[in-house]
Write a protein that holds these residues in place. Structure first.
Motif, short mmCIF file in Angstrom:
data_model
loop_
_atom_site.label_atom_id
_atom_site.label_comp_id
_atom_site.label_asym_id
_atom_site.label_seq_id
_atom_site.Cartn_x
_atom_site.Cartn_y
_atom_site.Cartn_z
N LEU A 24 -27.63 -24.19 -20.63
CA LEU A 24 -27.30 -24.31 -19.21
C LEU A 24 -27.14 -22.96 -18.52
O LEU A 24 -27.29 -22.85 -17.30
N SER A 25 -26.85 -21.92 -19.30
CA SER A 25 -26.69 -20.59 -18.70
C SER A 25 -28.00 -20.04 -18.15
O SER A 25 -28.00 -19.13 -17.34
N LEU A 27 -30.07 -22.00 -16.48
CA LEU A 27 -30.27 -22.75 -15.25
C LEU A 27 -29.14 -22.38 -14.29
O LEU A 27 -28.06 -22.97 -14.33
N LYS A 28 -29.38 -21.40 -13.45
CA LYS A 28 -28.31 -20.90 -12.62
C LYS A 28 -28.82 -20.48 -11.25
O LYS A 28 -30.02 -20.25 -11.06
N SER A 41 -22.86 -16.20 -11.07
CA SER A 41 -23.82 -17.24 -10.71
C SER A 41 -23.12 -18.59 -10.67
O SER A 41 -22.02 -18.76 -11.17
N ASP A 43 -23.40 -22.23 -12.02
CA ASP A 43 -24.05 -22.91 -13.14
C ASP A 43 -23.13 -23.98 -13.70
O ASP A 43 -22.03 -24.20 -13.19
N ASN A 164 -18.27 -22.82 -8.73
CA ASN A 164 -18.26 -23.28 -10.12
C ASN A 164 -17.07 -24.18 -10.40
O ASN A 164 -17.18 -25.17 -11.13
#
Length: 186
Positions: A24-25, A27-28, A41, A43, A164
């Motif tokens: 997932l890191s 996809l940010k 970011s 995410d 976030n």
């Protein structure tokens, strides 16, 4: 035998959550650099860590967060200006997300657990900003003159930690019923 089985299952679950957070890191939505900073970011990396921590407790959650933060630095485009910033902004910050596990087994309180983990992570980033990154504080940030490293760190880290946090709390709220069902099934 049952205890060994559940510990093995928990360790495997932790490894899967760490791997999912690493995936997932990538996809940010980068946000910190666009504000003239070093990074940050929006995410979903905290979500698997929070879920794991709430299922297995703070000690295991902190360990999973520490492992993820360290791996994120080395394998997922980590940035640090010194070993202190690497420790604070990755290893310690994500270990603090594991404190969501203080609400272990309280699936109805998962949004609160997410808020707790996110706030403590923000506090670590804030401290890093005030101490390590203060020397890089610009004269102007977000249209305001910067004279205080604390204000700069608050604004800078808030640009990505606030979204976030909202995201993590909202997603945890949506996952309350499935997690309760999972808890009852065990």
């Amino acid at each position: 035998m049952r205890n060994t089985h559940s510990k093995t299952r928990m360790l495997c679950e932790g490894a899967v959550c760490i791997a999912l957070s690493i995936a997932l890191s990538y996809l940010k939505v980068p946000i910190g650099v666009s504000f003239g900073g070093f990074g940050g970011s929006i995410d979903l990396v905290m979500l698997p860590l929070i879920l794991f921590a709430v299922r297995h407790g703070a000690a295991w959650g902190v360990l999973a967060g520490l492992a993820f933060g360290t791996l994120k630095y080395f394998f997922a485009e980590g940035f640090a200006i010194s070993w202190v910033s690497m420790l604070l902004d990755y290893s310690v910050a994500y270990a603090c997300v594991g404190l969501a596990g203080l609400l272990r087994g309280r699936y109805r309180a998962m949004p609160l657990a997410a808020l707790l983990g996110c706030l403590v992570r923000f506090a670590v980033h804030f401290i890093s900003g005030v101490t390590v990154y203060a020397q890089y504080m610009p004269e102007e940030f977000m249209g305001s003159a910067m004279t205080s490293p604390a204000v700069y760190s608050l604004l800078y880290n808030g640009t990505y930690m606030l979204p976030n946090t909202v995201l993590a709390v909202a997603l945890c709220a949506m996952l309350v019923k499935p997690m309760q069902k999972l808890g009852r099934a065990e």
